[in-house]
Scaffold this motif. Structure first.
Motif, PDB file in Angstrom:
ATOM      1  N   ASN A 168     -10.583   0.643  10.672  1.00  0.00           N
ATOM      2  CA  ASN A 168      -9.850  -0.302  11.518  1.00  0.00           C
ATOM      3  C   ASN A 168      -8.366  -0.357  11.188  1.00  0.00           C
ATOM      4  N   GLU A 169      -7.910   0.491  10.258  1.00  0.00           N
ATOM      5  CA  GLU A 169      -6.501   0.603   9.875  1.00  0.00           C
ATOM      6  C   GLU A 169      -5.938  -0.676   9.275  1.00  0.00           C
ATOM      7  N   GLU A 170      -6.815  -1.460   8.660  1.00  0.00           N
ATOM      8  CA  GLU A 170      -6.369  -2.649   7.934  1.00  0.00           C
ATOM      9  C   GLU A 170      -5.838  -2.279   6.554  1.00  0.00           C
ATOM     10  N   GLN A 171      -6.286  -1.144   6.027  1.00  0.00           N
ATOM     11  CA  GLN A 171      -5.848  -0.596   4.757  1.00  0.00           C
ATOM     12  C   GLN A 171      -6.052   0.905   4.822  1.00  0.00           C
ATOM     13  N   HIS A 172      -5.517   1.609   3.818  1.00  0.00           N
ATOM     14  CA  HIS A 172      -5.494   3.059   3.930  1.00  0.00           C
ATOM     15  C   HIS A 172      -6.124   3.743   2.719  1.00  0.00           C
ATOM     16  N   LEU A 173      -6.615   2.953   1.786  1.00  0.00           N
ATOM     17  CA  LEU A 173      -7.424   3.391   0.659  1.00  0.00           C
ATOM     18  C   LEU A 173      -8.683   2.536   0.633  1.00  0.00           C
ATOM     19  N   ALA A 174      -9.813   3.154   0.302  1.00  0.00           N
ATOM     20  CA  ALA A 174     -11.064   2.403   0.204  1.00  0.00           C
ATOM     21  C   ALA A 174     -11.829   2.831  -1.045  1.00  0.00           C
ATOM     22  N   PRO A 175     -11.829   2.017  -2.100  1.00  0.00           N
ATOM     23  CA  PRO A 175     -12.667   2.298  -3.264  1.00  0.00           C
ATOM     24  C   PRO A 175     -14.129   2.014  -2.912  1.00  0.00           C
ATOM     25  N   MET A 176     -15.025   2.980  -3.179  1.00  0.00           N
ATOM     26  CA  MET A 176     -16.415   2.831  -2.773  1.00  0.00           C
ATOM     27  C   MET A 176     -17.359   3.356  -3.850  1.00  0.00           C
ATOM     28  N   SER A 177     -18.494   2.686  -3.986  1.00  0.00           N
ATOM     29  CA  SER A 177     -19.501   3.111  -4.964  1.00  0.00           C
ATOM     30  C   SER A 177     -20.634   3.890  -4.300  1.00  0.00           C
ATOM     31  N   ARG A 178     -20.413   4.347  -3.095  1.00  0.00           N
ATOM     32  CA  ARG A 178     -21.302   5.274  -2.382  1.00  0.00           C
ATOM     33  C   ARG A 178     -20.434   6.136  -1.492  1.00  0.00           C
ATOM     34  N   ALA A 179     -21.028   7.209  -0.981  1.00  0.00           N
ATOM     35  CA  ALA A 179     -20.291   8.095  -0.082  1.00  0.00           C
ATOM     36  C   ALA A 179     -20.110   7.454   1.291  1.00  0.00           C
ATOM     37  N   PHE A 180     -19.040   7.851   1.967  1.00  0.00           N
ATOM     38  CA  PHE A 180     -18.794   7.430   3.339  1.00  0.00           C
ATOM     39  C   PHE A 180     -19.974   7.850   4.208  1.00  0.00           C
ATOM     40  N   LYS A 181     -20.437   6.970   5.064  1.00  0.00           N
ATOM     41  CA  LYS A 181     -21.570   7.299   5.924  1.00  0.00           C
ATOM     42  C   LYS A 181     -21.137   8.265   7.033  1.00  0.00           C
ATOM     43  N   GLU A 205      -9.203   8.104   1.215  1.00  0.00           N
ATOM     44  CA  GLU A 205      -7.812   8.051   1.670  1.00  0.00           C
ATOM     45  C   GLU A 205      -7.738   8.372   3.158  1.00  0.00           C
ATOM     46  N   ALA A 206      -6.995   7.567   3.908  1.00  0.00           N
ATOM     47  CA  ALA A 206      -6.656   7.900   5.285  1.00  0.00           C
ATOM     48  C   ALA A 206      -5.333   8.655   5.254  1.00  0.00           C
ATOM     49  N   VAL A 207      -5.396   9.964   5.448  1.00  0.00           N
ATOM     50  CA  VAL A 207      -4.252  10.844   5.211  1.00  0.00           C
ATOM     51  C   VAL A 207      -3.066  10.481   6.108  1.00  0.00           C
ATOM     52  N   GLY A 208      -1.883  10.459   5.492  1.00  0.00           N
ATOM     53  CA  GLY A 208      -0.654  10.247   6.246  1.00  0.00           C
ATOM     54  C   GLY A 208      -0.358   8.820   6.608  1.00  0.00           C
ATOM     55  N   THR A 209      -1.153   7.872   6.101  1.00  0.00           N
ATOM     56  CA  THR A 209      -0.970   6.476   6.504  1.00  0.00           C
ATOM     57  C   THR A 209      -0.643   5.554   5.330  1.00  0.00           C
ATOM     58  N   LEU A 210      -0.664   6.061   4.108  1.00  0.00           N
ATOM     59  CA  LEU A 210      -0.560   5.190   2.945  1.00  0.00           C
ATOM     60  C   LEU A 210       0.810   4.522   2.844  1.00  0.00           C
ATOM     61  N   THR A 211       0.798   3.259   2.459  1.00  0.00           N
ATOM     62  CA  THR A 211       2.041   2.580   2.119  1.00  0.00           C
ATOM     63  C   THR A 211       2.562   3.145   0.796  1.00  0.00           C
ATOM     64  N   GLU A 212       3.757   2.810   0.438  1.00  0.00           N
ATOM     65  CA  GLU A 212       4.324   3.302  -0.815  1.00  0.00           C
ATOM     66  C   GLU A 212       3.482   2.849  -2.006  1.00  0.00           C
ATOM     67  N   GLY A 213       3.058   1.583  -1.964  1.00  0.00           N
ATOM     68  CA  GLY A 213       2.229   1.069  -3.053  1.00  0.00           C
ATOM     69  C   GLY A 213       0.882   1.769  -3.138  1.00  0.00           C
ATOM     70  N   GLU A 214       0.246   1.992  -1.991  1.00  0.00           N
ATOM     71  CA  GLU A 214      -1.044   2.691  -1.979  1.00  0.00           C
ATOM     72  C   GLU A 214      -0.900   4.123  -2.491  1.00  0.00           C
ATOM     73  N   GLN A 215       0.198   4.783  -2.114  1.00  0.00           N
ATOM     74  CA  GLN A 215       0.415   6.158  -2.568  1.00  0.00           C
ATOM     75  C   GLN A 215       0.596   6.221  -4.079  1.00  0.00           C
ATOM     76  N   THR A 216       1.350   5.273  -4.614  1.00  0.00           N
ATOM     77  CA  THR A 216       1.535   5.212  -6.069  1.00  0.00           C
ATOM     78  C   THR A 216       0.211   4.978  -6.769  1.00  0.00           C
ATOM     79  N   LEU A 217      -0.582   4.046  -6.237  1.00  0.00           N
ATOM     80  CA  LEU A 217      -1.879   3.742  -6.840  1.00  0.00           C
ATOM     81  C   LEU A 217      -2.795   4.956  -6.795  1.00  0.00           C
ATOM     82  N   LEU A 218      -2.859   5.628  -5.658  1.00  0.00           N
ATOM     83  CA  LEU A 218      -3.733   6.798  -5.535  1.00  0.00           C
ATOM     84  C   LEU A 218      -3.293   7.909  -6.494  1.00  0.00           C
ATOM     85  N   SER A 219      -1.994   8.141  -6.584  1.00  0.00           N
ATOM     86  CA  SER A 219      -1.496   9.179  -7.495  1.00  0.00           C
ATOM     87  C   SER A 219      -1.892   8.873  -8.926  1.00  0.00           C
TER      88      SER A 219
END
Length: 273
Positions: free
Chosen positions: A66-79, A238-252
């Motif tokens: 729904n593009e509310e966020q661009h990173l999703a930590p998950m304890s299972r695989a995406f369905k 990760e939703a590619v190409g959509t991360l905010t600066e903070g999300e990109q730093t966190l993912l890196s």
């Protein structure tokens, strides 16, 4: 480790939310990963940019689509059906495996049950087995607890057991801490959760795939080999190409093993090797 999860011609372009996000962004996702994510955000000096809400892997999955966020930590695989929704919306999803965990089955330390098979565990959670004496324990009615339906741990647990639905005897709890507290306090309790639910008053039951198979405890070696029947991978999507600066730093930072691995082990998760 990562793999591309998009569907060729259905990939349209990047999200409308590719621009930097003004103010703090709340991230939904796995409750199991909440302590890890909170520490990762603090260690990245992103406290004013990102807030980790948790709520369950399903919430993170939906929020990404729904593009509310661009990173999703998950304890299972995406369905698969959710990946198709993302692709249809033009969202390219990439999976990063960040560590390993096991779904622990917790009982009170006073419980004399030695181990369970997956079939016995399934029957406990379908309410076919209702007394500990049926599985080598004391003559006490089983009090079974589970996580809610938004939980990735619940999805993993049901999938690995082949459990279609829970029995009416099973009580719902909203987070890992509640599973930990009640199994540590109640002599007849059983609950499943991530391994961070260990407390002074509870313990993890070894599990066997069948009655003829060896039972394995959720040790680091048994998790990494997947000999423990409820071993699982931990992800950040990760939703590619959509991360905010903070999300990109966190993912890196999360993808940097020298940053991430000490935080994983601090919270009773396991590194990839």
């Amino acid at each position: 480790m990562k793999r591309q999860l998009f569907f060729g011609s259905l990939w349209i372009g990047t999200s409308l939310f590719a621009q930097a996000y003004a103010g703090s962004l709340t991230l939904k996702g796995s409750d199991t990963l909440a302590p890890y994510m909170e520490d990762a955000i603090r260690a990245s000096a992103l406290d004013t940019n990102l807030v980790y809400q948790g709520g369950g892997s399903s919430l993170g999955e939906s929020a990404l689509i729904n593009e509310e966020q661009h990173l999703a930590p998950m304890s299972r695989a995406f369905k698969p059906e959710q990946l198709q929704k993302a692709a249809a919306a033009g969202i390219q999803i990439v999976e990063h495996v960040i560590g390993l965990d096991g779904v622990g089955v917790f009982v009170n330390k006073s419980n004399s049950t030695v181990s369970l098979t997956l079939d016995q565990l399934k029957k406990i959670y379908s309410c076919e087995i209702s007394n500990w004496s049926a599985v080598g324990g004391q003559d006490k009615a089983i009090v079974a607890y589970r996580r809610d339906d938004a939980s990735g741990t619940t999805d993993t647990f049901k999938s690995l057991l082949g459990l279609a639905s829970f029995g009416s005897c099973v009580q719902v709890l909203n987070d890992t801490a509640a599973i930990a507290d009640l199994t540590a306090k109640e002599a007849a309790a059983v609950g499943y959760s991530g391994l961070s639910a260990i407390r002074d008053g509870n313990r993890e039951l070894p599990l066997a795939r069948t009655a003829d198979a060896q039972a394995y405890a959720p040790s680091p070696a048994n998790i990494r080999s997947f000999d423990y029947p409820l071993a699982r991978r931990l992800y950040i999507y990760e939703a590619v190409g959509t991360l905010t600066e903070g999300e990109q730093t966190l993912l890196s930072n999360i993808r940097d093993r020298s940053f991430s691995d000490p935080i994983l082990t601090k919270h009773d998760f396991f590194t990839l090797d």
